[in-house]
Design an enzyme around this catalytic site. Structure first.
Site, PDB file in Angstrom:
ATOM      1  CG  ASP A  90      -0.371   0.153   2.511  1.00 48.14           C
ATOM      2  OD1 ASP A  90       0.742  -0.360   2.687  1.00 48.14           O
ATOM      3  OD2 ASP A  90      -0.993   0.779   3.384  1.00 48.14           O
ATOM      4  CE1 TYR A  91       2.138   4.380  -4.913  1.00 46.86           C
ATOM      5  CE2 TYR A  91      -0.135   3.750  -5.344  1.00 46.86           C
ATOM      6  CZ  TYR A  91       1.153   3.989  -5.791  1.00 46.86           C
ATOM      7  OH  TYR A  91       1.465   3.819  -7.124  1.00 46.86           O
TER       8      TYR A  91
END
Length: 313
Positions: A90-91
């Protein structure tokens, strides 16, 4: 009413557990394929105004994460092949990084380029303290302001979030804008542009028209102004992860990997993959995500894996 009587907290907990039982446990069992034991969601490209993919029948993007009891539901999501793992990437704070890019705020850009914890950095700037003096409460308040600013939060909204007075919340927001002046300039300028042109754009030039921004009704106009501030940020984050997914498909094929991209949840991509591909994915997936677009600040993606979706987070 929370905090006004002990029973209110109990009712809220009861409602949360009731929702977990009906929507997620019973709800997911109803839509599970009896032969394969899989659930198949549908993704809508054009439903969410922000441009994000949305998941329906069932919605797998709102599997709970905050409550530990809710997070346990993720234990039910396992790889479909033996000896495979769930891999998640995930960012990290993608919307705040986009805000740094489009506002060109020097302080915000400096924080991300030097890999600061952005909530700690904001707490340092707002409270005028050194890094080692930032406690968990300060960081939590700074985090609420950071994400609140992205959504055009008011002093009332922030006071509700943090359980403080409106006066304290206003002082907090004022100090934030003193620390990050270009962010405030961006907020004013984007609203002015939207009133002039009738739309706002993401960094990849996807438009959202906001005709209500010139409404005579104060509430309607205020909501439209918040939408104008937020759309280039949230919409750009949506564009970035969509582009990353397209690039990811090509990269998995190029690397001749068996790994499959299963799901996109907000800023997170979830895969299933053979155990012997995990080390490759740990390099390939962040590489694709972090280079999907070029911003003034680096994009950062964190990866993890496990036997279930729960274990991978």
């Amino acid at each position: 009413m929370s905090g006004q009587h002990p029973i209110i907290e109990e009712i809220l907990i009861y409602r949360q557990l009731g929702k977990l039982q009906s929507t997620y446990i019973e709800g997911l069992l109803k839509v599970t394929d009896k032969k394969t034991h899989k659930v198949h969601t549908r993704f809508n490209q054009t439903l969410a105004q922000t441009g994000r993919l949305s998941s329906v029948d069932p919605n797998l993007q709102n599997i709970p994460i905050r409550l530990e009891e809710g997070r346990k539901i993720r234990q039910a999501f396992v790889p479909s092949e033996p000896e495979w793992k769930i891999f998640s990437a995930d960012y990290s704070q993608v919307e705040l990084r986009v805000l740094a890019h489009i506002s060109k705020d020097e302080n915000l850009i400096y924080a991300f380029k030097h890999d600061y914890d952005i909530h700690t950095k904001t707490a340092m700037d707002v409270f005028h303290v050194d890094e080692d003096q930032v406690d968990s409460l300060m960081r939590r308040q700074a985090k609420a302001v950071n994400f609140g600013i992205v959504y055009g939060i008011s002093d009332y909204g922030l006071s509700q979030n943090l359980g403080i007075t409106r006066k304290e919340a206003k002082a907090f927001i004022d100090r934030y804008f003193e620390s990050y002046p270009a962010v405030q300039e961006y907020m004013h300028e984007i609203v002015r542009q939207a009133k002039e042109t009738g739309y706002v754009e993401t960094i990849l030039h996807r438009r959202r028209y906001i005709p209500e921004i010139t409404s005579r009704n104060f509430n309607v106009r205020s909501f439209a102004e918040r939408t104008a501030m937020n759309t280039p940020i949230q919409g750009s984050a949506a564009d970035i992860i969509k582009k990353a997914m397209i690039l990811m498909s090509d990269r998995l094929e190029k690397e001749k990997l068996q790994a499959r991209l299963l799901l996109q949840v907000h800023d997170e991509l979830i895969f299933e993959a053979p155990e012997d591909e995990i080390q490759i994915l740990e390099k390939v997936v962040p590489d694709v995500m972090e280079n999907a677009v070029t911003l003034d600040v680096p994009l950062k993606a964190d990866a993890a894996f496990g036997d279930t979706w729960y274990d991978a987070k």
